[in-house]
Design a protein around this motif. Structure first.
Motif, short mmCIF file in Angstrom:
data_model
loop_
_atom_site.label_atom_id
_atom_site.label_comp_id
_atom_site.label_asym_id
_atom_site.label_seq_id
_atom_site.Cartn_x
_atom_site.Cartn_y
_atom_site.Cartn_z
N ASP A 166 0.84 -1.20 0.00
CA ASP A 166 0.00 0.00 0.00
C ASP A 166 0.88 1.26 0.00
O ASP A 166 1.91 1.31 0.68
N ASP A 167 0.47 2.27 -0.74
CA ASP A 167 1.26 3.51 -0.76
C ASP A 167 1.01 4.39 0.46
O ASP A 167 1.72 5.39 0.67
N LEU A 168 0.02 4.04 1.28
CA LEU A 168 -0.29 4.76 2.52
C LEU A 168 -0.60 6.23 2.27
O LEU A 168 -0.43 7.08 3.16
N GLY A 169 -1.08 6.53 1.07
CA GLY A 169 -1.37 7.91 0.72
C GLY A 169 -2.39 8.56 1.64
O GLY A 169 -2.25 9.73 2.01
N TYR A 170 -3.42 7.82 2.00
CA TYR A 170 -4.46 8.39 2.87
C TYR A 170 -3.95 8.56 4.30
O TYR A 170 -4.37 9.49 4.99
N HIS A 171 -3.08 7.68 4.74
CA HIS A 171 -2.49 7.87 6.07
C HIS A 171 -1.66 9.15 6.10
O HIS A 171 -1.72 9.92 7.07
N LEU A 208 4.57 -6.56 -5.05
CA LEU A 208 5.61 -6.13 -4.13
C LEU A 208 6.86 -5.70 -4.89
O LEU A 208 7.54 -4.73 -4.50
N GLU A 209 7.19 -6.41 -5.95
CA GLU A 209 8.34 -6.03 -6.79
C GLU A 209 8.16 -4.60 -7.31
O GLU A 209 9.09 -3.79 -7.25
N ASN A 210 6.99 -4.31 -7.80
CA ASN A 210 6.74 -3.01 -8.40
C ASN A 210 6.86 -1.88 -7.40
O ASN A 210 7.47 -0.83 -7.69
N VAL A 211 6.31 -2.07 -6.22
CA VAL A 211 6.29 -0.98 -5.25
C VAL A 211 7.64 -0.81 -4.54
O VAL A 211 7.99 0.30 -4.12
N SER A 212 8.40 -1.90 -4.43
CA SER A 212 9.69 -1.83 -3.73
C SER A 212 10.86 -1.59 -4.67
O SER A 212 11.97 -1.27 -4.22
N GLY A 213 10.63 -1.76 -5.98
CA GLY A 213 11.72 -1.62 -6.94
C GLY A 213 12.74 -2.73 -6.83
O GLY A 213 13.92 -2.54 -7.16
N THR A 214 12.29 -3.90 -6.38
CA THR A 214 13.19 -5.05 -6.16
C THR A 214 12.77 -6.22 -7.01
O THR A 214 11.59 -6.60 -7.04
#
Length: 471
Positions: A166-171, A208-214
């Protein structure tokens, strides 16, 4: 305070059966704030702060407790999770409510009508339309937007349950907004460490790969990606991780052959992985070390058998009311992992939520093996959970903690709910706690010292939580 001669769920002294209980509740428990450190509220709903379209939207949609009761009574699925109108669904629920007698839903339903709606009538099919209209009118006002409801219940901090991707944008948006309640994320990595469906698992890994760049082609890569997300969650304010297991994984099985096989599975060269239990156990233990480095609290929810009705899983999906209490024994596996982490000085504060009451004393005694100077009940049995979140279940849970550990250091109640109306369960718990201790004061089992016992009640309901999680 009003001592009603004819008690009911709507009475000021509901569940308070003696003078001492009333003094403890009204003098110490009633008005202190709420910290709800584990729930499934949606941060976008809180941030957007829009009025709910109807009572059904805020009260029935996705509520698997109510759905189960309606199914038990033989209501057609069309009126539960199906395409029936909001009014029709509410009417069916109102028809069932009188028959929930002695189920916790009977109390919860009417506590939620009383607060925040101010409705003090037992819901049934005869008054359903009037109550629906009254709720609908309230829901269109400023006082019944999500942030106002949270403020009404005096919630100072709440922790949602969030996918590591999650990008936690709303948090982040809530953190910089004028909303005074602290809304923090909690790290829930189940999708990435537990292979249930190989195809769905690999989809999660890609996310998870996409969001972490791993690029994830090994357990080392996966742990690096999860560490990346832990760092990100920590920056946004997270203080908690959470794991849900049907059974506790074995942390001793991982080896180099399984590592090679897992890499081939990730690359698409194998359609399945032979030992998900070993993988989960290995990854869990490594994640627990990361949590300790961040000074997070780790939570383990154990003992549910989920999605037992395969037909309805296919038709509706998960979290639809087809789960049950499990019977897997897991204390020895958990003890081994906690001991290994403790021996390496990498054991984080830990809360164990148990769904099978048979294991209350087992886990309360297990928790007491891993204490630390300067930390009250570093490992502890968490609040009565799910099917046990009712009067009998909470009493048994509190007795287990009292008999084997220290009730005075317990971190108290939570909602574990997707509904903004479920904060009333904190009041339910507080009334039960005050009645339990008040009764024992009047019987001479506890000192007749209102200030002493009242201070402990406030600790259980608020202070212990604030100090344990360092909010």
């Amino acid at each position: 305070m009003r001592s009603d001669s004819q008690k009911s769920v709507f009475s000021d002294n509901f569940l308070l059966d003696n003078k001492a209980a009333e003094q403890l509740y009204f003098g110490f428990a009633e008005k202190i704030p709420i910290i709800d450190y584990h729930n499934h509220l949606e941060p976008d709903v809180i941030f957007n702060n829009q009025n709910f379209r109807s009572p059904t939207a805020i009260w029935l949609d996705g509520d698997h407790y109510k759905w189960r009761a309606m199914r038990n009574f033989g209501i057609e699925e069309h009126f539960i999770s199906g395409a029936a109108s909001d009014g029709e669904k509410f009417q069916k629920w109102a028809f069932v409510v009188p028959y929930t007698l002695r189920n916790p839903l009977f109390h919860w339903t009417h506590l939620e009508l009383k607060n925040p709606f101010g409705i003090q009538h037992y819901l049934n099919s005869n008054n359903a339309e009037n109550i629906y209209n009254q709720m609908q009118e309230s829901l269109q006002t400023e006082a019944f937007r999500p942030q106002s409801i949270i403020k009404n219940f005096k919630v100072t901090t709440l922790c949602t349950t969030d996918d590591p991707a999650d990008d936690l944008g709303y948090h982040k948006a809530l953190k910089t907004s004028a909303f005074e309640t602290q809304v923090l994320p909690a790290f829930r990595p189940d999708l990435y460490i537990n292979i249930i469906n190989p195809t769905e698992y690999l989809k999660s890994i890609k996310k998870l790969e996409n969001v972490s760049g791993t690029s994830i082609q090994s357990t080392s890569d996966l742990l690096n990606a999860l560490q990346n997300r832990i760092n990100y969650f920590d920056e946004v304010g997270a203080k908690i991780s959470d794991h849900g297991f049907e059974y506790f994984p074995d942390t001793t099985l991982w080896n180099s052959d399984l590592e090679k096989e897992y890499s081939e599975f990730l690359k698409g060269n194998k359609t399945a992985f032979s030992n998900p239990d070993a993988l989960c156990g290995y990854l869990l233990k490594e994640l627990c070390k990361m949590y300790a480095e961040k000074n997070w609290v780790q939570q383990f929810h154990i003992g549910a058998t989920r999605n037992n009705n395969s037909l309805m899983l296919k038709n509706i999906g998960i979290n639809a009311g087809y789960d049950a209490i499990g019977e897997q024994y897991f204390a020895q596996r958990m003890s081994l992992m906690l001991d290994e982490l403790n021996s390496e000085n990498k054991l984080a504060k830990s809360i164990i939520y148990n769904l099978n009451p048979v294991y209350n004393e087992v886990l309360a005694s297990l928790a007491g093996n891993f204490n630390e100077a300067g930390v009250q009940s570093k490992v502890q049995l968490g609040a009565a959970w799910w099917f046990l979140d009712q009067l009998d279940g909470m009493e048994k849970h509190l007795n287990a903690i009292s008999n084997i550990g220290l009730l005075s250091t317990f971190v108290g109640m939570l909602t574990d709910s997707r509904s903004l109306l479920s904060f009333s369960r904190h009041d339910y718990f507080r009334r039960l706690l005050c009645n339990m201790l008040g009764s024992e004061m009047e019987r001479g089992l506890l000192p007749n010292d209102e200030q002493w016992v009242g201070k402990i009640i406030q600790d259980i309901c608020y202070n212990n939580t604030k100090n344990y999680f360092e909010f």
